[in-house]
Design an enzyme around this catalytic site. Structure first.
Site, mmCIF file in Angstrom:
data_model
loop_
_atom_site.group_PDB
_atom_site.id
_atom_site.type_symbol
_atom_site.label_atom_id
_atom_site.label_comp_id
_atom_site.label_asym_id
_atom_site.label_seq_id
_atom_site.Cartn_x
_atom_site.Cartn_y
_atom_site.Cartn_z
ATOM 1 N N ASP A 12 0.852 -1.188 0.000
ATOM 2 C CA ASP A 12 0.000 0.000 0.000
ATOM 3 C C ASP A 12 0.891 1.243 0.000
ATOM 4 O OD1 ASP A 12 -2.111 1.724 0.188
ATOM 5 O OD2 ASP A 12 -2.762 1.089 2.180
ATOM 6 N N ASP A 106 -2.991 2.589 -5.927
ATOM 7 C CA ASP A 106 -1.971 2.667 -4.879
ATOM 8 C C ASP A 106 -1.856 1.426 -4.001
ATOM 9 O OD1 ASP A 106 -4.446 3.080 -3.720
ATOM 10 O OD2 ASP A 106 -3.758 4.633 -2.340
ATOM 11 N N GLU A 107 -2.569 0.346 -4.319
ATOM 12 C CA GLU A 107 -2.429 -0.847 -3.487
ATOM 13 C C GLU A 107 -2.710 -2.098 -4.306
ATOM 14 O OE1 GLU A 107 -5.368 -1.529 -0.397
ATOM 15 O OE2 GLU A 107 -6.688 -0.017 -1.295
#
Length: 363
Positions: A12, A106-107
């Site tokens: 993350d 983003d993850e």
């Protein structure tokens, strides 16, 4: 490999959009940065850790963020730039494994049970990935290592920002026991309240509830809760597939009537549209054709209503208006109350097929 425990990472990026802005503009470093358009109906896309100290969080109305942190620097989102950085990060993942399941820009989950690099442990793989992200993007990422996806996701949040946390198979039950039930996936404030009525506040207390009782109260979800309390999650990491649906939903603190849902539908349509805007920003992104309204009644019955207009939806207002209108297709008594509403876009098709169809029909 059959029979071996999985080794799953959840990686993350830390305050991703805001961190990209601070990386690229030195004047923003150390300052509270809020990535959002200004306006009454705008929501926060991301907040730097400096802004989070004031209580600013993603998905919060931008006007509230401004009240909480009057000195915040508001920066309009630049999804083209964020996507470019996201591709860099995914390239790093791909050096280690092809089993990568992105959850957002983003993850992502990674299955590193077997890797291309042959590093000795999943922890070593996570450390190598985080080091490469730092070196190649000048950004930081946190990671969780665990035998399954939901535990890895909890672990990645354990030492944020720029942290690494490992939950080994023999530690699972001990790790989960003291956690509040709200840390389990799918357990929101409303479900926490319903579990509190059973005297359940922690995962250990949840384990003590007979599975039959959980199933009686919550249906199939009750069985799933029992499994989660023991750290059981057999869902595999699924490599990236074409976008099928983008949606946003919310569970209410108090159940509402159908005629009370309009402002919530508009709010959730905006969140779904923001996700769709990220898809459209990608030159290879897909086009949505269908608007979906999801409802869950007070007794956990799920309803969906959808419409595929002749012309694809091209504005937030159109999506919100159609989602509101779909309430007319709900044939339950007017006194029925609803605990959840969701708005989504689906029916995704390749962009070139939309262009070809338009050309064929002279649109």
């Amino acid at each position: 490999m059959q029979g071996l425990p999985r080794k799953i990472l959840h990686v993350d990026m830390d305050a991703f959009y805001a961190s990209v802005e601070q990386r690229d503009d030195a004047s923003l470093r150390g300052r509270p940065v809020v990535v959002a358009w200004r306006g009454q109906r705008s929501v926060v896309c991301a907040a730097s850790y400096e802004a989070r100290r004031y209580g600013v969080r993603s998905a919060m109305p931008a006007v509230r963020a401004e009240r909480l942190c009057p000195d915040a620097v508001f920066v309009p989102p630049d999804f083209v730039r964020y996507k470019a950085v996201s591709r860099q990060v995914r390239d790093i993942f791909a050096r280690h494994t092809d089993l990568v399941e992105p959850l957002s820009l983003d993850e992502a989950y990674l299955d590193v049970t077997e890797t291309k690099t042959r590093l000795p442990t999943a922890t070593a793989t996570a450390e190598a990935i985080r080091a490469a992200i730092r070196e190649e993007t000048q950004l930081t990422a946190s990671a969780g290592v665990a035998p399954n996806k939901f535990l890895a996701k909890i672990a990645s949040d354990w030492r944020k920002p720029d942290g690494l946390f490992v939950v080994r198979p023999h530690q699972v039950e001990r790790f989960l026991a003291p956690l509040p039930v709200g840390r389990l996936p799918g357990v929101g404030k409303v479900m926490e309240g319903k579990l509190a009525e059973l005297g359940v506040a922690t995962v250990a207390q949840l384990r003590a509830v007979p599975p039959a009782l959980l199933e009686q109260r919550f249906g199939r979800w009750g069985r799933r809760l029992h499994e989660l309390s023991f750290g059981i999650d057999e869902h595999p990491v699924q490599p990236e597939r074409p976008t099928m649906q983008i949606s946003a939903e919310d569970t209410f603190a108090q159940d509402l009537r159908l005629d009370e849902l309009e402002p919530h539908i508009h709010r959730l349509a905006e969140k779904a549209w923001e996700g769709y805007a990220r898809e459209l920003a990608d030159p290879h992104g897909r086009i949505a054709r269908t608007i979906v309204l999801k409802l869950k009644t007070h007794d956990f019955r799920i309803l969906t209503r959808s419409l595929t207009p002749v012309e694809r939806p091209v504005s937030l207002q159109e999506v919100a208006d159609i989602a509101c209108a779909l309430r007319a297709r709900v044939d339950l008594p007017s006194r029925t109350r609803y605990r959840l509403v969701g708005v989504g876009l689906s029916g995704f098709v390749a962009r070139d097929s939309v262009a070809a169809q338009a050309e064929l029909f002279g649109a």
